[in-house]
Every structure is written in structure tokens, then in C-alpha cells.
Design a protein around this motif. Structure first.
Motif, PDB file in Angstrom:
ATOM      1  N   TRP A 284       0.817  -1.206   0.000  1.00 15.94           N
ATOM      2  CA  TRP A 284       0.000   0.000   0.000  1.00 15.94           C
ATOM      3  C   TRP A 284       0.854   1.261   0.000  1.00 15.94           C
ATOM      4  CZ3 TRP A 284       1.345   2.652   4.387  1.00 15.94           C
ATOM      5  CH2 TRP A 284       1.819   1.908   5.474  1.00 15.94           C
ATOM      6  N   ARG A 285       0.198   2.370  -0.327  1.00 13.80           N
ATOM      7  CA  ARG A 285       0.754   3.711  -0.183  1.00 13.80           C
ATOM      8  C   ARG A 285      -0.292   4.587   0.506  1.00 13.80           C
ATOM      9  NH1 ARG A 285       4.825   5.163  -5.190  1.00 13.80           N
ATOM     10  NH2 ARG A 285       5.851   3.118  -5.247  1.00 13.80           N
ATOM     11  N   HIS A 286       0.012   5.869   0.685  1.00 12.45           N
ATOM     12  CA  HIS A 286      -0.945   6.731   1.392  1.00 12.45           C
ATOM     13  C   HIS A 286      -0.861   8.143   0.841  1.00 12.45           C
ATOM     14  CE1 HIS A 286       1.872   8.972   4.232  1.00 12.45           C
ATOM     15  NE2 HIS A 286       2.675   8.054   3.739  1.00 12.45           N
ATOM     16  N   THR A 287      -1.875   8.957   1.153  1.00 19.47           N
ATOM     17  CA  THR A 287      -1.908  10.345   0.699  1.00 19.47           C
ATOM     18  C   THR A 287      -1.867  11.339   1.837  1.00 19.47           C
ATOM     19  OG1 THR A 287      -4.318  10.309   0.654  1.00 19.47           O
ATOM     20  CG2 THR A 287      -3.200   9.790  -1.398  1.00 19.47           C
ATOM     21  N   ALA A 288      -2.356  10.977   3.007  1.00 16.49           N
ATOM     22  CA  ALA A 288      -2.399  11.894   4.154  1.00 16.49           C
ATOM     23  C   ALA A 288      -1.469  11.399   5.252  1.00 16.49           C
ATOM     24  CB  ALA A 288      -3.827  12.011   4.684  1.00 16.49           C
ATOM     25  N   ALA A 289      -1.115  12.301   6.169  1.00 20.73           N
ATOM     26  CA  ALA A 289      -0.203  11.953   7.255  1.00 20.73           C
ATOM     27  C   ALA A 289      -0.824  10.917   8.183  1.00 20.73           C
ATOM     28  CB  ALA A 289       0.160  13.203   8.046  1.00 20.73           C
ATOM     29  N   PRO A 290      -0.026   9.952   8.675  1.00 21.74           N
ATOM     30  CA  PRO A 290      -0.512   9.055   9.726  1.00 21.74           C
ATOM     31  C   PRO A 290      -0.594   9.800  11.056  1.00 21.74           C
ATOM     32  CG  PRO A 290       1.805   8.629   9.314  1.00 21.74           C
ATOM     33  CD  PRO A 290       1.375   9.665   8.305  1.00 21.74           C
ATOM     34  N   LEU A 291      -1.238   9.187  12.042  1.00 22.69           N
ATOM     35  CA  LEU A 291      -1.409   9.795  13.362  1.00 22.69           C
ATOM     36  C   LEU A 291      -0.590   9.032  14.384  1.00 22.69           C
ATOM     37  CD1 LEU A 291      -2.987  11.887  15.122  1.00 22.69           C
ATOM     38  CD2 LEU A 291      -4.680  10.068  15.497  1.00 22.69           C
ATOM     39  N   LEU A 292       0.318   9.734  15.071  1.00 25.09           N
ATOM     40  CA  LEU A 292       1.133   9.177  16.154  1.00 25.09           C
ATOM     41  C   LEU A 292       0.515   9.586  17.488  1.00 25.09           C
ATOM     42  CD1 LEU A 292       4.633   9.989  14.691  1.00 25.09           C
ATOM     43  CD2 LEU A 292       3.964   7.704  15.435  1.00 25.09           C
ATOM     44  N   THR A 293       0.178   8.612  18.330  1.00 23.09           N
ATOM     45  CA  THR A 293      -0.450   8.897  19.615  1.00 23.09           C
ATOM     46  C   THR A 293       0.292   8.183  20.735  1.00 23.09           C
ATOM     47  OG1 THR A 293      -1.968   7.002  19.613  1.00 23.09           O
ATOM     48  CG2 THR A 293      -2.668   8.973  18.415  1.00 23.09           C
ATOM     49  N   VAL A 342      -8.479  10.356  17.085  1.00 19.81           N
ATOM     50  CA  VAL A 342      -8.772   9.450  18.201  1.00 19.81           C
ATOM     51  C   VAL A 342      -9.456  10.230  19.315  1.00 19.81           C
ATOM     52  CG1 VAL A 342      -6.906   7.836  17.676  1.00 19.81           C
ATOM     53  CG2 VAL A 342      -6.458   9.788  19.173  1.00 19.81           C
ATOM     54  N   ASP A 343     -10.065   9.498  20.234  1.00 23.14           N
ATOM     55  CA  ASP A 343     -10.792  10.155  21.320  1.00 23.14           C
ATOM     56  C   ASP A 343      -9.873  10.692  22.396  1.00 23.14           C
ATOM     57  OD1 ASP A 343     -10.110   7.506  22.013  1.00 23.14           O
ATOM     58  OD2 ASP A 343     -11.734   7.372  23.474  1.00 23.14           O
ATOM     59  N   ASP A 344      -8.656  10.174  22.495  1.00 24.85           N
ATOM     60  CA  ASP A 344      -7.716  10.602  23.531  1.00 24.85           C
ATOM     61  C   ASP A 344      -6.302  10.379  22.994  1.00 24.85           C
ATOM     62  OD1 ASP A 344      -6.037  10.845  25.792  1.00 24.85           O
ATOM     63  OD2 ASP A 344      -7.624  10.187  27.139  1.00 24.85           O
ATOM     64  N   MET A 345      -5.521  11.440  22.871  1.00 24.57           N
ATOM     65  CA  MET A 345      -4.173  11.317  22.296  1.00 24.57           C
ATOM     66  C   MET A 345      -3.223  10.540  23.194  1.00 24.57           C
ATOM     67  SD  MET A 345      -3.764  12.509  19.226  1.00 24.57           S
ATOM     68  CE  MET A 345      -2.002  12.915  19.111  1.00 24.57           C
ATOM     69  N   GLU A 346      -3.497  10.485  24.492  1.00 26.98           N
ATOM     70  CA  GLU A 346      -2.618   9.756  25.414  1.00 26.98           C
ATOM     71  C   GLU A 346      -3.036   8.304  25.589  1.00 26.98           C
ATOM     72  OE1 GLU A 346       0.166  11.058  26.559  1.00 26.98           O
ATOM     73  OE2 GLU A 346      -0.354  12.862  25.434  1.00 26.98           O
ATOM     74  N   GLY A 388     -11.075  16.974   4.489  1.00 30.66           N
ATOM     75  CA  GLY A 388     -10.448  17.546   5.676  1.00 30.66           C
ATOM     76  C   GLY A 388     -10.385  16.568   6.835  1.00 30.66           C
ATOM     77  N   ASN A 389      -9.432  16.779   7.732  1.00 30.95           N
ATOM     78  CA  ASN A 389      -9.268  15.904   8.893  1.00 30.95           C
ATOM     79  C   ASN A 389     -10.488  16.009   9.817  1.00 30.95           C
ATOM     80  OD1 ASN A 389      -6.704  15.441   7.891  1.00 30.95           O
ATOM     81  ND2 ASN A 389      -5.724  16.910   9.257  1.00 30.95           N
ATOM     82  N   PRO A 390     -11.025  14.883  10.279  1.00 31.14           N
ATOM     83  CA  PRO A 390     -12.085  14.936  11.285  1.00 31.14           C
ATOM     84  C   PRO A 390     -11.533  15.443  12.617  1.00 31.14           C
ATOM     85  CG  PRO A 390     -11.378  12.677  10.934  1.00 31.14           C
ATOM     86  CD  PRO A 390     -10.663  13.508   9.915  1.00 31.14           C
ATOM     87  N   LEU A 391     -12.435  15.858  13.499  1.00 24.71           N
ATOM     88  CA  LEU A 391     -12.049  16.454  14.778  1.00 24.71           C
ATOM     89  C   LEU A 391     -12.800  15.773  15.915  1.00 24.71           C
ATOM     90  CD1 LEU A 391     -12.376  20.183  13.650  1.00 24.71           C
ATOM     91  CD2 LEU A 391     -10.221  18.928  13.918  1.00 24.71           C
ATOM     92  N   MET A 392     -12.216  15.811  17.120  1.00 25.96           N
ATOM     93  CA  MET A 392     -12.845  15.230  18.296  1.00 25.96           C
ATOM     94  C   MET A 392     -13.010  16.306  19.360  1.00 25.96           C
ATOM     95  SD  MET A 392     -13.972  12.119  19.201  1.00 25.96           S
ATOM     96  CE  MET A 392     -12.983  10.987  18.230  1.00 25.96           C
TER      97      MET A 392
END
Length: 556
Positions: A284-293, A342-346, A388-392
Motif C-alpha cells: 500500500w501507499r498513502h496520501t495523508a499523514a498518519p497519526l502518532l499517539t 482518536v478520542d484521547d491522544m494519550e 479535511g481531517n475529522p475532529l474530536m
């Protein structure tokens, strides 16, 4: 109650219990309340709105390379900045603004023409070769620069030397403010560069890593648990960037990829900077940044073929231990053009996002069975696509997203039950944002109208700027006042439906690190006022043209 229903109910209770007690609770509104509308410039995919960490400004980037600082209380544009070039072609920008860790400055990346040079399809420099024949096909040689401005007043601080090709997404300062990470791809879209700029050395390139495949935007985390969660990071608490390949221009099928990580070496290291290859080959490849939590211990990635890959417990240099597979879009190999939330970054308990655009979903990060993440719910988007990126919300109890059909949506991330839905009649592509207290939702349509809606009870005081530093650099960006509209509350529609999808798997293989290449340096630009509408529209046309030959949101 059947066993499956009982299991689902217990899962929701478990997620609520694990994620809920430690979170700050916000009084959420049953319907949004319009606060203001401010007219800026066209904002497309990967442009976005960013809330300042000190709550004093809202920042916006436009497709033509302009950045603006707005008063979040009333929508007034305090100042704008756009670098000056020779006028051969308009500037462009496909990223957001980002901040130094101490909040003192803001940076963003701009693509611009290279001193008016035109290169024919055969690679001849027209300005030096002086062909007698008339060219029938040609392209402009592009380069990118990172520009830094003071926050909140917009004083010009520095510009980087020219970086080859087109900037990819958003650059980021390291925690100490000493370096800037940025990705840029060659003019033909076939070569990727990851560069580290040394701010103290006139933002020149300290380190550059190059591959013969284009790079996508990197995910970034400043709060890194010692060593991160990959093989080469032992004991290193420096900022972590993770990325992979994006599709090559004109791709009409799925492509294999690779993933990479970078940290500056720790003080005890005798080795220089180097990029680590996490997975040498992926399907696979990707177009948007991954999320590091979770202090860079977990990684969530929306990838091609409408799939999700999650590293919840596994090292990033081994196969993902969480995944999901959604119904494929058109073309079937595309990836979602946004970063999940995500619901909580930590301590994440659920992740929202995943399909390639035609639907929206939330998955449990706690209940992973045989490598498959449990889908909590999914909803069809109808005719719209999410760019656009979703928000929590600050309490993790409401997820927001906007789509290209003009729908603004708020839902319970556990159940998908809609809190409210509003049809605006305009198209959205840029990344929205929330105020730090989660009370105000900001989003911008493709024509450049920035909207502020109250979605929860606010706790922030009115904006009061600090005294201006008289020793600050001169050359503040010019002021451009917006059109501000106070209007009635948005119309609210009924909740949407839901649908279910099935997961699947693939295999990733891991390999370790590779080395660096040398940079090219040049001079920095100066400022100019907000451009005319004709120049702005030309920038949009050029952006559309380049998107047709270098697909960003759809082809993967």
C-alpha cells in the motif's frame, strides 16, 4: 438480548469507562450557533485552519500560498503574508501553518517558480538554449521554501533556501526550535526528499534523504516516549516523524510502498542524522499523514484500497496488529485523503476515519480480534467526500467532519448517532479546526469563506494581545480586512444512516536504515500584499492542473 448485541453493549461500556473518567467534560450544544463568516481566499485539499496554542489567533492557508492570522472572536483578518517572486507563475500551498513549541513563531511551506525558467518536455532550459522553434509543450521548474513569521504579530523572521520541487503538506519545528522537518517532491513527482533545516544556519539544509519514489506528508509527534516504538529509536526522546510513499503521477493501479522514520540523534550519539526504513515493502501507499499517539507508541494510518493499519502494541518496524478493510471507492485503490482522529491522544480507545471518502466510520482500538479492529459504526456520505481531517471534542464524546457536498456533521463517536447535521450548500476540502476548549468549530469552503460556529459552552476569555516587542524584526505582513457576516444559526437536518463493512489482511516486511544526500541552497524572498482575484483564480487553475498529473487525494 443476543450474544452479539450483549458483546457490543459491553464493548461500548468498556470504552466509555476506559476513556471517560480522565477526560475534561464539555457542555455540548444540541445544534450549532453561527458566530461569524469571514472572507479569505480559496482553500482546497490539505490547506487548513489551525488554532494557535496560546488561543490568540486562528491561522489559515490558501491554495495560492497566502497565510492569514484571524481574530478568533470576530473573524477580522489581522494580517496576511505571501512571499514575493518574479511573477512567472503564482505561488501554491498544499499544507497548513504550524508552530514552534514555545509558540513564538509560525511556519508554512510554499511552492513557487524558479526565477522564470521554463523547461521543455525534452529537458532543455529555454532561457539559455534560446530555441528558434516555438515550444508546443513545456513545464515550469518549481521549487519550495519554508517561511517563518512571528506569532501573533506576523513579523517576517526567515525564509529557507530553495528546496527542489513541490512542497508536500506541513513543515514542523522540532521541540527545541533548532530544526524544521519538511517533505518536498521533484517536479515530475517521481523523487521524494525529506529535509531537515537548521534554523540557526539561515534555515539551510542540514540533512536530506532522497528516494526514487514520491513521499507523502509525515506524521509528527513531539512527546516521544524514550525510543519511540520502532527498532532504531532506543533511548531517543527527540521528535519523531513517520511517513511512506505516495502514488506516482498518473498511477492507474495500486502500488507497493515503504515506510520510514526519523529522529535527530540523541546527544550521546556519535553518528549523524539518518532515516530508518521501517517496512521495506508494503502492499500500500498513502496520501495523508498518519497519526502518532500515546507518546509515539501507537500509529494509525489510512492507506490505499480504503484500508486502515494500526500499530497499537507492535513495533512500527513489524507488521500492524490492528487493521480494517472498507468498501473500496473509485478508483478502488485510493486512500482516504485525511488523517484519522482518536478520542484521547494519550490513551486512545477509538479511532474515527478510514474509508476512502464515500463513508465515515469509527473503530475500537481496544477490541482487536485476530488483528481485526472492531467497527463501532459507519455512515454513508451520499454524494459528498471527506477531504479535511475529522475532529474530536475535548471530552472525546463528539466527532465532527465536513464533506465536499457541504455537509457539516456532529455524531457520538461510540454509536454514530448524529447530534446534528447541517447542509450549507457549499463545498469543503480544507482541514477544519476546534478552539482549545472545544467550544468553537472553524471550517472553510473552497471559495475562501471561513465559518465560526459555537458547538459547546466556551471557557476562553476574549482575545487580548500582549504588548508588541519593540525589538521585533521589521516588515510585518500587510493588513487585509475581511468581509464579516453575522447570520442566523445553521439549519440542522436529521441524523444519517449506517452500514457495515468487513476487514481483511495483508503482509508487511521490515528492513533497517538508509543514508543521506546533500542539499542545494539559495536566497530568501520578501513579502507582498494579498494578491488580486485574477492571480488567485490562476493559482486555483494551476493547482487543478498539477493535481491532474500528480494525484494527491485519490490515486494510491
Amino acid at each position: 438480548m443476543g450474544f452479539a448485541n450483549l458483546a457490543s453493549a459491553l464493548l461500548l461500556v468498556a470504552i466509555s469507562w476506559v476513556g471517560g473518567p480522565a477526560k475534561a467534560q464539555t457542555v455540548l450544544y444540541d445544534a450549532p450557533v453561527n458566530k461569524w463568516v469571514s472572507t479569505f481566499l480559496p482553500m482546497l485539499d490539505n490547506n487548513g485552519l489551525v488554532w494557535a496554542p496560546d488561543d490568540l489567533r486562528l491561522y489559515a492557508t490558501s491554495v495560492d500560498g497566502t497565510v492569514a492570522a484571524l481574530d478568533p472572536d470576530n473573524g477580522t483578518i489581522a494580517w496576511t503574508f505571501q512571499p514575493t517572486g518574479d511573477g512567472t507563475i503564482p505561488f501554491s500551498c498544499n499544507g497548513e501553518a504550524s508552530f514552534a513549541a514555545d509558540g513564538s513563531s509560525v511556519i508554512y511551506a510554499v511552492t513557487e517558480g524558479d526565477d522564470g525558467r521554463i523547461v521543455s518536455s525534452q529537458g532543455h532550459d529555454v532561457m539559455t538554449d534560446r530555441f528558434d522553434s516555438i515550444l508546443t509543450d513545456f513545464l515550469y521548474l518549481l521549487n519550495s521554501k519554508v517561511h517563518a513569521l512571528s506569532h501573533p504579530f506576523g513579523d517576517f523572521l526567515w525564509s529557507s533556501p530553495e528546496l527542489e520541487g513541490v512542497c508536500e503538506g506541513t513543515p514542523y519545528y522540532t521541540s527545541d526550535g533548532a530544526y524544521v522537518f519538511v517533505i518536498h517532491n521533484s517536479n515530475d513527482g517521481l523523487v521524494g526528499h525529506f529535509s531537515v533545516l537548521d534554523v540557526a544556519a539561515d534555515a539551510s539544509v542540514l540533512y536530506q534523504y532522497t528516494q526514487t519514489n514520491p513521499f507523502a506528508q509525515f506524521g509528527f509527534n513531539r512527546d516521544v516516549f524514550p525510543g519511540g516504538n520502532y527498532g532504531a529509536g532506543s533511548g531517543n526522546i527527540n521528535d519523531l516523524a513517520v511517513w511512506g510513499y505516495k502514488p506516482t503521477p498518473g498511477a492507474t493501479f495500486g502500488e507497493d510502498g515503504s515506510t520510514f522514520a526519523f529522529q535527530m540523534p540523541p546527544p550521546t550519539s556519535i553518528a549523524g542524522p539518518s532515516v530508518t526504513t521501517l517496512l521495506n515493502m508494503t502492499s500500500w501507499r498513502h496520501t495523508a499523514a498518519p497519526l502518532l499517539t500515546a507518546r509515539a507508541q501507537q500509529l494509525y494510518w489510512l492507506i490505499s484500497r480504503s484500508k486502515v493499519r494500526a500499530w497499537i502494541n507492535n513495533r512500527f518496524s513489524s507488521g500492524a496488529d490492528g487493521e480494517a478493510d472498507f468498501g473500496r471507492g473509485t478508483p478502488i485503490f485510493k486512500a482516504a485523503p485525511y488523517t484519522p482522529v482518536v478520542d484521547d491522544m494519550e490513551n486512545p480507545t477509538l479511532m474515527c476515519g478510514g474509508p476512502a471518502g464515500e463513508s465515515f466510520a469509527c473503530l475500537s482500538t481496544l477490541n482487536v480480534t485476530n488483528g481485526t479492529m472492531t467497527e463501532l459504526w459507519s455512515q454513508s456520505l451520499g454524494t459528498g467526500l471527506v477531504f479535511g481531517n475529522p475532529l474530536m471534542s475535548t471530552g472525546g464524546d463528539r466527532v465532527y467532519w465536513v464533506d465536499s457536498a457541504g455537509i457539516v456533521k456532529a455524531a457520538d463517536p461510540l454509536t454514530g448517532v448524529g447530534a446534528w447535521t447541517s447542509a450549507t450548500g457549499v463545498a469543503f476540502q480544507a482541514n477544519p479546526t476546534l478552539s482549545s476548549d472545544g467550544a468553537r468549530l472553524f471550517f472553510a469552503d473552497t471559495s475562501g469563506n471561513i465559518n465560526a460556529w459555537e458547538v459547546a459552552e466556551g471557557t476562553l476569555p476574549p482575545v487580548t494581545l500582549p504588548p508588541r516587542d519593540t525589538a521585533a524584526p521589521t516588515g510585518a505582513a500587510p493588513v487585509q480586512l475581511p468581509t464579516i457576516v453575522q447570520s442566523s444559526s445553521p439549519s440542522v437536518l436529521g441524523a444519517g444512516g449506517s452500514e457495515s463493512v468487513a476487514p481483511s489482511t495483508d503482509v508487511d516486511t521490515a528492513m533497517p536504515s538508509l543514508g543521506a544526500s546533500m542539499p542545494v541552497l539559495t536566497a530568501s524572498p520578501v513579502m507582498r500584499p494579498l494578491p488580486t482575484s485574477n492571480a488567485c483564480m490562476l493559482a486555483v487553475m494551476l493547482c487543478t492542473f498539477f493535481s491532474s498529473i500528480v494525484p494527491t487525494a485519490f490515486l494510491l
